[in-house]
Design a protein around this motif. Sequence first.
Motif, PDB file in Angstrom:
ATOM      1  N   ILE A 179     -34.986  11.441  22.592  1.00  0.00           N
ATOM      2  CA  ILE A 179     -34.903  12.267  21.380  1.00  0.00           C
ATOM      3  C   ILE A 179     -36.325  12.619  20.968  1.00  0.00           C
ATOM      4  CG2 ILE A 179     -34.179  12.332  18.965  1.00  0.00           C
ATOM      5  CD1 ILE A 179     -32.205  10.006  19.746  1.00  0.00           C
ATOM      6  N   GLU A 180     -36.591  13.904  20.795  1.00  0.00           N
ATOM      7  CA  GLU A 180     -37.936  14.285  20.385  1.00  0.00           C
ATOM      8  C   GLU A 180     -37.952  14.960  19.012  1.00  0.00           C
ATOM      9  OE1 GLU A 180     -39.893  17.654  22.063  1.00  0.00           O
ATOM     10  OE2 GLU A 180     -41.879  16.879  21.573  1.00  0.00           O
ATOM     11  N   GLY A 181     -38.794  14.463  18.127  1.00  0.00           N
ATOM     12  CA  GLY A 181     -39.135  15.174  16.890  1.00  0.00           C
ATOM     13  C   GLY A 181     -40.337  16.042  17.221  1.00  0.00           C
TER      14      GLY A 181
ATOM     15  N   ASP B 181     -52.562  15.958  26.235  1.00  0.00           N
ATOM     16  CA  ASP B 181     -51.590  16.891  25.647  1.00  0.00           C
ATOM     17  C   ASP B 181     -50.199  16.289  25.843  1.00  0.00           C
ATOM     18  OD1 ASP B 181     -50.941  17.402  28.335  1.00  0.00           O
ATOM     19  OD2 ASP B 181     -50.534  19.513  27.930  1.00  0.00           O
ATOM     20  N   SER B 182     -49.181  17.005  25.361  1.00  0.00           N
ATOM     21  CA  SER B 182     -47.823  16.461  25.413  1.00  0.00           C
ATOM     22  C   SER B 182     -47.291  16.364  26.829  1.00  0.00           C
ATOM     23  CB  SER B 182     -46.878  17.340  24.589  1.00  0.00           C
ATOM     24  OG  SER B 182     -47.233  17.285  23.235  1.00  0.00           O
ATOM     25  N   ALA B 183     -47.685  17.298  27.694  1.00  0.00           N
ATOM     26  CA  ALA B 183     -47.164  17.329  29.055  1.00  0.00           C
ATOM     27  C   ALA B 183     -47.615  16.088  29.821  1.00  0.00           C
ATOM     28  CB  ALA B 183     -47.636  18.593  29.759  1.00  0.00           C
TER      29      ALA B 183
ATOM     30  N   ALA C 178     -42.896  21.123  26.718  1.00  0.00           N
ATOM     31  CA  ALA C 178     -43.527  20.074  27.534  1.00  0.00           C
ATOM     32  C   ALA C 178     -42.862  18.699  27.464  1.00  0.00           C
ATOM     33  CB  ALA C 178     -44.997  19.957  27.145  1.00  0.00           C
ATOM     34  N   THR C 179     -42.547  18.234  26.260  1.00  0.00           N
ATOM     35  CA  THR C 179     -42.065  16.848  26.150  1.00  0.00           C
ATOM     36  C   THR C 179     -40.723  16.647  26.863  1.00  0.00           C
ATOM     37  OG1 THR C 179     -43.222  16.772  24.032  1.00  0.00           O
ATOM     38  CG2 THR C 179     -41.765  14.917  24.548  1.00  0.00           C
ATOM     39  N   PRO C 180     -39.666  17.377  26.471  1.00  0.00           N
ATOM     40  CA  PRO C 180     -38.422  17.172  27.216  1.00  0.00           C
ATOM     41  C   PRO C 180     -38.544  17.585  28.688  1.00  0.00           C
ATOM     42  CG  PRO C 180     -38.191  18.992  25.629  1.00  0.00           C
ATOM     43  CD  PRO C 180     -39.489  18.321  25.345  1.00  0.00           C
TER      44      PRO C 180
HETATM   45 MG    MG Z   1     -43.286  18.126  22.244  1.00  0.00          MG
END
Ligand code: MG
Length: 357
Positions: free
Chosen positions: A246-248, A79-81, A132-134
């Motif tokens: 930077i996240e899309g 997953d993204s985390a 999760a990502t940032p």
């Molecule tokens: Mg994300």
Amino acid sequence: MNPLLRQFIVLISLSIAGSFSLIAQESPKPKNIVLLIGDGMGLSQVSASLFYNKETTNFERFSTIGLVKTSSSKELVTDSASSATAFATGIKTYNGAIGVDENGVAVETIIEQLVKKGYATGLISTSSIVHATPASFFAHSKSRRLYEDIAAFLPSSNIDFIAGGGTKFFDSREDGKNLFSVFKKNGYEIHTEELPKTLSTRKQVILLEEDEMPKMLDGRGDFLPNATILALEALSKNETGFFLLIEGSQIDWGGHDNDADYLISELLDFDKTIGAVLDFSKKNGETLVIVTADHETGGFTLSTDDGDYNKIKPTFSTTGHSASMVPLFAEGPGASLFGGIYDHRGIYQKMRALLIE
Ligand code: MG
Ligand code: ZN
């Protein structure tokens, strides 16, 4: 000394010196790194930029291409985390983990390390900033769902430029705290209405929605490229250097929804943002640009439309993630380190080798 042995030692030392100078020549160190993560962006998603973009795709401007294996420590499909934690800390962990190892123990992130070294840092996302990502770059939590716990890390993070959505995790909290006052106390300038046109020299927190930013299809406009240009301008004033993430975010959500229009519009916005970063790095000359994904979402393909080879029908095979390797693109000083096949921890290790070691 035995002359043969002496000759051998001379030869060995020459070849060691030779290979060191080779490394130095091949991998000049950048002053700055911009890491762009297209959440859920597999190769078919990237390929969509060839077929659905009126502009030339910016992905073709990169000289170095790699492939990244994404499985997490416990699951084959990440997953993204878990994947973002690997990018941020260099360890493999379980799905849902934010900046913690398999046992739930906090691991220092690259942003925390760079802040200590005097680098300027920035985070931009089209989701909420505690998603999760940032989150994996500034927080430590056993679960990605603990949004309010995650939010509490941000006002004391010393990150210089923060932009995205998610005001409610800071000012409408169950514990009644207003974290915007902590931001203020820590010297931040706060914007919740719109992207400022120009910036003061203070640290910036720019959160423009209660939760995620709107979809491109619902009129988000140029938030992502414009926030990126602002951040590059502000962070590049730091003499030590900077790191910008930077996240899309919503490329992934288009995939989960099996909605090709949603996915492609988010991908084209991300492509445009990549273009802005590449333009900056070309002028700047000291900035490494890395573009990759945390995993693929949707099992997305650009298939023929029922056997018509002149027509593409975007198709999905799952509403979840897939285990396909994801592409990585690198350009600028140090880019050559990023060719080849490696797993997501490698991205942290290579960035660390270039900025910290
Ligand atoms: Mg994300
Ligand atoms: Zn997802």
